[in-house]
Design a protein around this motif. Structure first.
Motif, short mmCIF file in Angstrom:
data_model
loop_
_atom_site.label_atom_id
_atom_site.label_comp_id
_atom_site.label_asym_id
_atom_site.label_seq_id
_atom_site.Cartn_x
_atom_site.Cartn_y
_atom_site.Cartn_z
N ARG A 154 0.87 -1.25 0.05
CA ARG A 154 -0.17 0.03 -0.05
C ARG A 154 0.99 1.23 -0.09
NH1 ARG A 154 -4.59 -1.94 4.47
NH2 ARG A 154 -5.77 -3.27 3.01
N VAL A 155 2.14 1.26 0.79
CA VAL A 155 2.80 2.47 0.75
C VAL A 155 3.67 2.60 -0.52
CG1 VAL A 155 4.94 3.37 1.81
CG2 VAL A 155 3.21 2.35 3.29
N GLU A 156 4.04 1.51 -1.07
CA GLU A 156 4.81 1.71 -2.34
C GLU A 156 3.84 2.09 -3.45
OE1 GLU A 156 6.19 -2.34 -3.24
OE2 GLU A 156 7.94 -1.81 -1.79
N HIS A 157 2.55 1.59 -3.52
CA HIS A 157 1.48 2.03 -4.51
C HIS A 157 1.14 3.73 -4.11
CE1 HIS A 157 -2.59 2.81 -6.08
NE2 HIS A 157 -2.19 2.25 -6.75
N ALA A 158 1.14 4.07 -3.05
CA ALA A 158 0.85 5.49 -2.61
C ALA A 158 1.79 6.37 -3.05
CB ALA A 158 0.42 5.53 -1.34
N HIS A 159 3.01 5.94 -2.77
CA HIS A 159 4.36 6.54 -3.18
C HIS A 159 4.47 6.66 -4.55
CE1 HIS A 159 6.70 6.28 0.97
NE2 HIS A 159 5.51 6.94 1.02
N ALA A 160 4.41 5.53 -5.46
CA ALA A 160 4.16 5.68 -7.03
C ALA A 160 3.41 6.52 -7.54
CB ALA A 160 3.79 4.43 -7.45
N VAL A 161 2.08 6.56 -6.81
CA VAL A 161 1.01 7.77 -7.62
C VAL A 161 1.49 9.12 -7.20
CG1 VAL A 161 -1.22 8.57 -7.03
CG2 VAL A 161 -0.68 6.12 -7.20
N GLN A 162 2.22 9.37 -5.89
CA GLN A 162 2.49 11.00 -5.71
C GLN A 162 3.77 11.06 -6.42
OE1 GLN A 162 3.10 10.66 -1.51
NE2 GLN A 162 1.17 10.74 -0.95
N ASP A 163 4.83 10.19 -6.84
CA ASP A 163 5.89 10.53 -7.62
C ASP A 163 5.43 10.71 -9.08
OD1 ASP A 163 7.52 10.20 -5.52
OD2 ASP A 163 8.07 7.99 -5.93
N ALA A 164 4.39 10.08 -9.46
CA ALA A 164 3.95 10.29 -10.83
C ALA A 164 3.49 11.65 -10.86
CB ALA A 164 3.07 9.16 -11.20
N GLN A 165 2.72 11.99 -10.16
CA GLN A 165 2.08 13.22 -10.10
C GLN A 165 3.03 14.42 -9.90
OE1 GLN A 165 -0.74 13.17 -6.90
NE2 GLN A 165 -2.36 11.99 -7.96
N LEU A 166 4.02 14.31 -9.05
CA LEU A 166 5.14 15.29 -8.84
C LEU A 166 6.03 15.58 -10.37
CD1 LEU A 166 6.39 14.79 -5.35
CD2 LEU A 166 4.90 16.82 -6.23
N GLU A 167 6.44 14.35 -10.89
CA GLU A 167 7.03 14.34 -12.12
C GLU A 167 6.29 14.92 -13.35
OE1 GLU A 167 10.27 13.53 -14.54
OE2 GLU A 167 9.99 13.45 -12.16
N THR A 168 4.82 14.66 -13.45
CA THR A 168 4.01 15.11 -14.40
C THR A 168 4.04 16.66 -14.21
OG1 THR A 168 2.60 13.31 -14.54
CG2 THR A 168 1.80 15.20 -15.26
N GLU A 169 4.04 17.13 -13.00
CA GLU A 169 3.96 18.77 -12.52
C GLU A 169 5.22 19.28 -12.97
OE1 GLU A 169 2.58 19.17 -8.71
OE2 GLU A 169 0.78 18.50 -8.79
N SER A 170 6.10 18.83 -12.76
CA SER A 170 7.64 19.42 -12.93
C SER A 170 7.70 19.40 -14.52
CB SER A 170 8.59 18.34 -12.28
OG SER A 170 9.99 18.84 -12.80
N LEU A 171 7.23 18.52 -15.33
CA LEU A 171 7.44 18.44 -16.56
C LEU A 171 6.65 19.43 -17.06
CD1 LEU A 171 8.20 14.64 -17.28
CD2 LEU A 171 9.86 16.40 -17.63
N GLU A 172 5.57 19.75 -16.79
CA GLU A 172 4.59 20.46 -17.33
C GLU A 172 5.09 21.99 -17.07
OE1 GLU A 172 0.78 20.16 -15.43
OE2 GLU A 172 0.22 18.32 -16.75
N PHE A 173 5.92 22.13 -15.96
CA PHE A 173 6.34 23.39 -15.69
C PHE A 173 7.46 23.68 -16.65
CE2 PHE A 173 9.63 26.17 -13.45
CZ PHE A 173 9.12 27.17 -13.24
N GLU A 174 8.50 22.67 -16.76
CA GLU A 174 9.49 23.02 -17.63
C GLU A 174 9.12 22.96 -19.07
OE1 GLU A 174 12.64 23.09 -17.24
OE2 GLU A 174 12.47 22.75 -14.92
#
Length: 208
Positions: A154-174
């Motif tokens: 459950r922790v790994e799944h939650a972290h994977a979702v958060q990391d994907a969201q942060l990576e998407t936001e970072s790339l959208e900003f760039e």
């Protein structure tokens, strides 16, 4: 004196000329010095240094917006080519950034899917452990280990979702920053294109 006052002058008719006259204007010729100034006399200036090629000659009749001269300015044209090359480079970087963003999104989704598979398997094992625990088919240690595996999944799944969201936001900003750089460079190129267009000098009026 009396005889002189009473006398009448006499002139020979051969010395006289007769004609009928009418009332009119008296015309006189004047000899003056001065300068003629046109009512509409625009002055044209070159927007840049360069070689001028005249399209009309002094005294020619011209119309509004007719090309009078063309200026070949190596300085302006070179600056335009340089800024255009910079714009092409920024466009390429923007396209590369968009590709990287899509690749990151795919990778992030893949990580989420793998974490979801682990979570589903852990939940399934937990259900089996619950059933086995009711019949005392497994030990307390194995049951706790299965519960820990579920919590970890459950922790790994939650972290994977958060990391994907942060990576998407970072790339959208760039990508947005790259887009702004491209827009700024397009304004620079447009200004140089306007300067190049101004190198064609046109008549502001219809006249000579």
């Amino acid at each position: 004196l009396s005889t002189w006052l009473n006398a009448e002058a006499s002139v020979s008719a051969d010395r006289l000329r007769f004609a009928t006259v009418n009332r009119g204007d008296l015309v006189r010729d004047l000899n003056v010095q001065g300068r003629v100034v046109a009512a509409v006399s625009p002055t044209l200036y070159s927007p840049a240094t360069g070689t001028v090629t005249l399209q009309v000659m002094p005294g020619d009749s011209v119309t509004t917006d007719q090309v009078l001269a063309v200026i070949d300015s190596p300085e302006v044209r070179s600056a335009h080519l340089q800024e255009l090359a910079t714009l092409d480079g920024l466009d390429a970087e923007l396209a590369r950034e968009r590709i990287q963003a899509r690749k990151a999104q795919v990778k992030g989704q893949q990580t989420i899917d793998l974490a979801q598979v682990k979570l589903t398997a852990a939940e399934r094992e937990m259900r089996r452990a619950d059933q086995s625990m009711e019949t005392h088919a497994i030990s307390e240690v194995d049951y706790e280990r299965t519960r820990d595996e579920l919590a970890r999944a459950r922790v790994e799944h939650a972290h994977a979702v958060q990391d994907a969201q942060l990576e998407t936001e970072s790339l959208e900003f760039e990508t947005a920053m790259r887009r702004m750089a491209v827009d700024r460079q397009q304004l620079v190129v447009a200004e140089l294109e306007r300067r190049i267009d101004d190198l064609t000098v046109r008549s502001p009026v219809t006249g000579v």
